[in-house]
Design an enzyme around this catalytic site. Sequence first.
Site, PDB file in Angstrom:
ATOM      1  N   TYR A   1       0.852  -1.208   0.000  1.00  0.00           N
ATOM      2  CA  TYR A   1       0.000   0.000   0.000  1.00  0.00           C
ATOM      3  C   TYR A   1       0.882   1.250   0.000  1.00  0.00           C
ATOM      4  CZ  TYR A   1      -2.725   3.808   2.056  1.00  0.00           C
ATOM      5  OH  TYR A   1      -3.279   5.038   2.308  1.00  0.00           O
TER       6      TYR A   1
ATOM      7  N   HIS B   1       0.737  12.765  -6.681  1.00  0.00           N
ATOM      8  CA  HIS B   1       0.319  11.879  -5.596  1.00  0.00           C
ATOM      9  C   HIS B   1       1.285  10.694  -5.457  1.00  0.00           C
ATOM     10  CE1 HIS B   1      -3.435  11.919  -3.110  1.00  0.00           C
ATOM     11  NE2 HIS B   1      -3.010  10.731  -2.751  1.00  0.00           N
TER      12      HIS B   1
END
Length: 404
Positions: free
Chosen positions: A46, A300
């Site tokens: 993640y 991002h």
Amino acid sequence: MWSAFGGVRSAGMRFTADRPLGVAPATIGDYRELARRRLPRQLFDYIDGGAYEESTMRANVSELEAIKLRQRVMVDVETRTQATMVLGQELATPVILAPVGMAGMFAPRAEVQAIRAATTAGVPFVESTVSICGLDEVAGASSRPPWFQLYVMRDRSFAEGLMAKAASLDVPVLILTVDLPVVGARFRDTRNAMTGEASGLAKLRRGMDIAGHPRWVREVAVGGKPLIFGNLEQVVPGAKTPVAFRRWVDNQFDPSVTWDDIAWVRENWPGKLVVKGVLDTEDARRAADAGVDGLVVSNHGGRQLDAVSSTVSALPGIAEAVGDQMDVLVDGGVRSGLDVVKLMALGAKACLIGRAWAWAVAGKGEAGVAHVLRVIKSDIDVALGLTGTTDVADLDRSILLTEP
Ligand SMILES: Cc1cc2nc3c(=O)[nH]c(=O)nc-3n(C[C@H](O)[C@H](O)[C@H](O)COP(=O)(O)O)c2cc1C
């Protein structure tokens, strides 16, 4: 390619695959390796992963790494300073801990550990909307208030409540993240059954992954109580697992936000306002027209639209277009202080670091984040000395041998 630590580097990721156990971490890549060992795979992925084929994520690192510095000698560099003012705040070094969602899953009360390290180092910590530790807890842990990152959710009153809470805690800077109107596909999360469409078998594998990390279970899952979702606690109905939480968050992002909404934020926010996620010069000009105080050139961390430009290649045009009207910040791929120096030479006022602090907090908690900040500061100091620069404010393209 070999790292100074004796390990192998993957394309652009700078990790030390064969770092012997028990050897002290020295670089951000070493903390990545520590995090890989400590975390369940689904959490490591993640943090580590990006969108689609991850080409933009890799480009953030590799294009930054490819820039060459000009070594200059016989310049008086006896005094070197890296303290700088950003958005009215003094930074001891031009680095900011980027908003990282769910950090409290990586280490016990990780946001608290991180803000303590940031405050000791004299740099800001940005609390994500989707943090495990809430704003009250994080602000209460430090003499320096955090900055706050806001995602605009469909329920605008929720954002208004968060802005009011942040203002009441003397948060000086609001970072409005604008590059998530829709969520990019992150295949690692899909494979790890983190996206909510998991088969029974995938769920079993996820459970085995967690069971295979008893230390994480003991210290983080049990000791850190991460299933209380700080800023979202009141509003996430029944989201008591990371998967349910993510599904809720993904469905809540408001894709109808436009530049006109900056006026609504201004009505609700008394402090400095920064827009994060700008990659295009035209958008930077719109941000300037909307009257924001700063922007973050960001994709991002390559976690949204793959195949967009790296941040280091987008930065120079944006800094040239609006750098005299606002503070231009940048993030993506910063893995050392040399990267910070390169980005400042291309027009950034300071850099945000995301994965660097996430790996460090996962690997060694507050001490790890503090160490990473010391390493970056020391890198910047050496780079100043060897490019013949005495103040980060003087960094410009003249210290670069090559440009992106
Ligand atoms: C695990 C993870 C979670 C993130 N969560 C958020 C978030 O909640 N809000 C946000 O604005 N950006 C978020 N980001 C993006 C970072 O703020 C930053 O833009 C990015 O990490 C910079 O790239 P780097 O990781 O290569 O330093 C996240 C990044 C990572 C790696």
